[in-house]
Design a protein around this motif. Structure first.
Motif, PDB file in Angstrom:
ATOM      1  N   GLU A  51       0.945  -1.150  -0.003  1.00 22.53           N
ATOM      2  CA  GLU A  51       0.134   0.009   0.005  1.00 22.53           C
ATOM      3  C   GLU A  51       0.827   1.187  -0.059  1.00 22.53           C
ATOM      4  OE1 GLU A  51      -3.398   1.948   2.622  1.00 22.53           O
ATOM      5  OE2 GLU A  51      -2.242   0.342   3.663  1.00 22.53           O
ATOM      6  N   ASP A  52       0.570   2.100  -0.662  1.00 23.07           N
ATOM      7  CA  ASP A  52       1.052   3.792  -0.640  1.00 23.07           C
ATOM      8  C   ASP A  52      -0.205   4.558  -0.536  1.00 23.07           C
ATOM      9  OD1 ASP A  52       0.006   3.847  -2.991  1.00 23.07           O
ATOM     10  OD2 ASP A  52       1.780   3.915  -4.216  1.00 23.07           O
ATOM     11  N   ASP A  53       0.296   5.834  -0.499  1.00 30.39           N
ATOM     12  CA  ASP A  53      -0.650   6.925  -0.258  1.00 30.39           C
ATOM     13  C   ASP A  53      -1.884   6.797  -1.389  1.00 30.39           C
ATOM     14  OD1 ASP A  53       0.555   7.687   1.922  1.00 30.39           O
ATOM     15  OD2 ASP A  53       1.498   9.245   0.937  1.00 30.39           O
ATOM     16  N   SER A  54      -1.316   6.680  -2.641  1.00 30.88           N
ATOM     17  CA  SER A  54      -2.648   6.445  -3.462  1.00 30.88           C
ATOM     18  C   SER A  54      -3.439   5.214  -3.819  1.00 30.88           C
ATOM     19  CB  SER A  54      -1.914   6.961  -4.966  1.00 30.88           C
ATOM     20  OG  SER A  54      -0.944   5.901  -5.581  1.00 30.88           O
ATOM     21  N   TYR A  56      -3.106   0.377  -3.642  1.00 26.35           N
ATOM     22  CA  TYR A  56      -2.608  -0.777  -3.511  1.00 26.35           C
ATOM     23  C   TYR A  56      -2.036  -1.379  -4.797  1.00 26.35           C
ATOM     24  CZ  TYR A  56      -6.014  -0.243   0.560  1.00 26.35           C
ATOM     25  OH  TYR A  56      -6.658   0.362   1.452  1.00 26.35           O
ATOM     26  N   SER A 114      -9.718  -0.126   2.278  1.00 24.20           N
ATOM     27  CA  SER A 114     -10.407   1.191   1.569  1.00 24.20           C
ATOM     28  C   SER A 114     -10.971   0.915   0.147  1.00 24.20           C
ATOM     29  CB  SER A 114      -9.364   2.256   1.279  1.00 24.20           C
ATOM     30  OG  SER A 114      -8.752   2.570   2.435  1.00 24.20           O
ATOM     31  N   LYS A 136      -7.000   4.088  -4.531  1.00 26.23           N
ATOM     32  CA  LYS A 136      -8.113   4.127  -3.576  1.00 26.23           C
ATOM     33  C   LYS A 136      -9.234   5.155  -4.011  1.00 26.23           C
ATOM     34  CE  LYS A 136      -4.992   3.447   0.253  1.00 26.23           C
ATOM     35  NZ  LYS A 136      -4.456   4.255   1.454  1.00 26.23           N
ATOM     36  N   GLY A 141     -11.341   8.581   3.053  1.00 25.78           N
ATOM     37  CA  GLY A 141     -10.616   8.655   4.409  1.00 25.78           C
ATOM     38  C   GLY A 141     -11.609   9.065   5.277  1.00 25.78           C
ATOM     39  N   ARG A 143     -12.277  11.504   8.617  1.00 28.03           N
ATOM     40  CA  ARG A 143     -11.951  12.939   8.731  1.00 28.03           C
ATOM     41  C   ARG A 143     -12.459  13.105  10.568  1.00 28.03           C
ATOM     42  NH1 ARG A 143     -16.486  16.870   7.997  1.00 28.03           N
ATOM     43  NH2 ARG A 143     -18.467  15.469   8.226  1.00 28.03           N
TER      44      ARG A 143
END
Length: 148
Positions: A51-54, A56, A114, A136, A141, A143
């Motif tokens: 996984e990264d921020d953007s 899978y 996600s 994703k 996300g 909040r």
């Protein structure tokens, strides 16, 4: 001629078996008998997920399958990969002595943390490895809410 055997690390250890001869008898029943060893010969779809921020990156080993025989479906955060494969047809003159090849269909289904943006998802198949880039979905996300 001695046929090759496959090592299975999860097979019962015969040293501790109460009836080792009976276990060997059941284990060695041919595929034409009442019990089959189909589960041992089925295609295993081993995978790794990173996984990264953007999104899978999923890599699944699917050796010996044509890319046209792979189906991928995405439903929210649920991903399902199925593959159908068959052995090459041999001539009628050939008589198989031993084979570990499996014919049929295998699938793997997994859930990611996600939801996936299925419109931007990509799949590549090269050298028996299926690579899935699953971004994703935006706005998925959590909040924090300010307490008034």
């Amino acid at each position: 001629m001695t046929m090759p055997t496959r090592w299975n690390p999860f097979r019962q250890n015969n040293r501790f078996s109460v009836f080792p001869e009976f276990n060997d008898l059941l284990r060695n029943v041919s595929t034409h008998g009442l019990l089959t060893r189909q589960d041992e010969n089925m295609l295993e779809m081993r995978m790794s997920v990173s996984e990264d921020d953007s999104g899978y990156l999923v890599r699944i080993d699917v050796p010996g399958v044509r890319k046209d025989d792979i189906d991928i479906s995405i439903d929210g955060n649920q991903v399902t990969v199925s593959a159908e494969f068959a052995r090459e047809k041999k001539s009628e003159d050939e008589k198989p002595l031993y084979t570990e090849h499996y014919e049929g269909q295998a699938y793997r289904s997994f859930t990611l943390p996600s939801e996936i943006d299925d419109t931007k998802a990509e799949a590549h198949y090269d050298g028996g490895v299926l690579s899935l880039r699953l971004p994703k979905k935006a706005g998925n996300g959590s909040r924090k809410l300010a307490v008034n």
